[in-house]
Design a protein around this motif. Structure first.
Motif, mmCIF file in Angstrom:
data_model
loop_
_atom_site.group_PDB
_atom_site.id
_atom_site.type_symbol
_atom_site.label_atom_id
_atom_site.label_comp_id
_atom_site.label_asym_id
_atom_site.label_seq_id
_atom_site.Cartn_x
_atom_site.Cartn_y
_atom_site.Cartn_z
ATOM 1 N N LEU A 258 0.846 -1.187 0.000
ATOM 2 C CA LEU A 258 0.000 0.000 0.000
ATOM 3 C C LEU A 258 0.883 1.239 0.000
ATOM 4 N N TYR A 259 0.543 2.192 -0.869
ATOM 5 C CA TYR A 259 1.272 3.465 -0.937
ATOM 6 C C TYR A 259 0.286 4.568 -0.559
ATOM 7 N N GLU A 301 -4.801 4.368 -5.548
ATOM 8 C CA GLU A 301 -5.004 3.411 -6.635
ATOM 9 C C GLU A 301 -5.794 2.194 -6.154
ATOM 10 N N ARG A 302 -5.497 1.749 -4.934
ATOM 11 C CA ARG A 302 -6.210 0.589 -4.401
ATOM 12 C C ARG A 302 -7.673 0.924 -4.106
ATOM 13 N N LEU A 307 -13.568 0.810 -5.825
ATOM 14 C CA LEU A 307 -14.718 1.528 -6.392
ATOM 15 C C LEU A 307 -15.081 1.000 -7.775
ATOM 16 N N ILE A 308 -14.084 0.780 -8.587
ATOM 17 C CA ILE A 308 -14.320 0.274 -9.956
ATOM 18 C C ILE A 308 -14.948 -1.114 -9.899
ATOM 19 N N ILE A 382 -8.291 -5.246 0.626
ATOM 20 C CA ILE A 382 -7.760 -3.879 0.505
ATOM 21 C C ILE A 382 -8.351 -2.983 1.591
ATOM 22 N N ILE A 383 -9.665 -3.042 1.759
ATOM 23 C CA ILE A 383 -10.322 -2.212 2.771
ATOM 24 C C ILE A 383 -9.883 -2.630 4.174
#
Length: 412
Positions: A258-259, A301-302, A307-308, A382-383
């Motif tokens: 993660l960035y 980005e993550r 969302l996408i 990710i979340i």
């Protein structure tokens, strides 16, 4: 000799001898080895001995019945006392861990299988986590046993209170997931190898197709240009699938990087909604965003990826609807983003599995929808790594609402 003292001393001797003969028994032994007068008369005035015998018989039946149930359970089970000594175990436990009742009962759990159970993680669970809670579920522990080798176990525990003798007991259940873990590791390794090997040729194919497209555009070959565009679209799909495989591999091995940086969540949502609205003909994306200047500290980005994925699913799983609603709310600590569709929905029994890897909702309509069942698994991870939460509310035939929360970055 004092005549009065003789009966007194005699009484003491009788009492002492009686105390020595009292058996130290468990409840089960006391019930099964009950002693009653030969003539079945009551040893206590006013008490019906037959009623007591009947009650003891019922208790014995209940104990035998419950023991039979536990013994037929396929998962290994043991019962510990407060000192973590084994009170009893079922047949599956003895068979699985190659132990006998003599080697197990009344022994400290850490001493079993030549001290193999003296595991730091198991100690933490039993001595630190369980005393503060009444239970724990699905804790993974790896133990190296002398006879059966290294095993990965999934542990569930419950603390119970036994009213019979006012003591606590711990029920500990084990599920051996060693083979499942090995298969998962093999899948992950396969995914990693395939993804790596396909990346280079796929990149080359994309480059050559772009050169061909330019060539045919210059020569005004519309059909060739059209076919090349279709080919590039399919290659983009393949690239996304590979990216999903790589993400799964990274998640399983704790390598998902993660960035994080600060950004305004509503601006990111507006940008993604705009892109979707430009490329989507079948649905309108309604953005009910009443927030402004809400900053989160996250990997942009993550979060875009999440969302996408959620918007794509909302469109994909609502083929007979014409809109998707995205809304943003906040509380003191979190911002919550919700994507609502008006599609086929998720059956209630499957809601608990929807974020599992490779899981896809069953049904005739769902089977015609493409996908590998990785998007929600990746989004959930990710979340989770952002200290947020992803959840779903759904009604079969009416649609679903997927929501996720992210901590708000407060200005100092």
């Amino acid at each position: 000799m004092d005549i009065k003292s003789k009966p007194k001393n005699s009484h003491r001797v009788i009492k002492s001898n009686t105390e020595k003969k009292l058996p130290h028994a468990t409840v089960k032994e006391a019930v099964q080895k009950r002693i009653t007068p030969v003539d079945q008369s009551s040893i206590i005035p006013g008490i019906d001995m037959k009623e007591i015998i009947h009650s003891l018989d019922l208790l014995k039946y209940a104990l035998d019945y419950s023991e039979a149930i536990v013994d037929t359970v396929r998962l290994p089970l043991i019962v510990l006392n407060k000192k973590l000594q084994v009170l009893t175990a079922n047949r599956s436990f003895y068979d699985t861990f190659k132990l006998s009742p003599k080697q197990t009962e009344n022994k400290l759990v850490y001493k079993l299988n030549n001290n193999a159970w003296d595991n730091p993680k198991l100690r933490t669970l039993l001595e630190k986590i369980l005393p503060k809670n009444t239970s724990f579920d699905n804790y993974e522990v790896e133990i190296d046993f002398p006879k059966i080798g290294s095993r990965t176990l999934l542990l569930n525990a419950r603390r119970t209170y036994r009213q019979v003798n006012n003591t606590e007991a711990i029920l500990l259940a084990f599920e051996d997931i060693t083979n499942r873990k090995q298969l998962d590791n093999q899948k992950d390794d396969f995914i990693a190898i395939v993804s790596h090997e396909l990346r280079t040729p796929l990149t080359s194919i994309k480059l050559f197709s772009q050169l061909l497209e330019k060539h045919h555009l210059n020569n005004k070959d519309k059909k060739a240009t059209y076919l090349l565009t279709k080919m590039q679209n399919q290659m983009e799909r393949l690239t996304q699938l590979m990216a999903s495989f790589v993400n799964v591999y990274q998640i399983q091995n704790g390598k998902l990087s993660l960035y994080k940086k600060s950004f305004e969540i509503e601006k990111l949502i507006a940008s993604i909604v705009s892109d979707f609205q430009f490329t989507t003909i079948s649905h309108s994306i309604v953005n009910k965003n009443g927030l402004s200047d809400i900053t989160v500290f996250a990997d942009k980005e993550r979060i875009s990826q999440v969302l996408i994925n959620l918007l794509s699913n909302a469109i994909k799983y609502s083929p007979n609807a014409d809109k998707v609603v995205i809304a943003t709310t906040q509380n003191k600590k979190n911002v919550v983003v919700s994507i609502q569709d008006f599609g086929i929905g998720v059956p209630e029994p499957e809601l608990g599995k929807i974020f599992e890897r490779f899981f896809r909702v069953s049904g005739k309509k769902e089977n015609n929808i493409s996908g590998l069942g990785l998007g929600l698994f990746i989004s959930n991870e990710i979340i989770d790594q952002h200290n947020g939460k992803l959840w779903v509310e759904s009604i079969k035939g009416k649609g679903s609402t997927f929501s996720f929360s992210l901590p708000i970055k407060h200005s100092n």
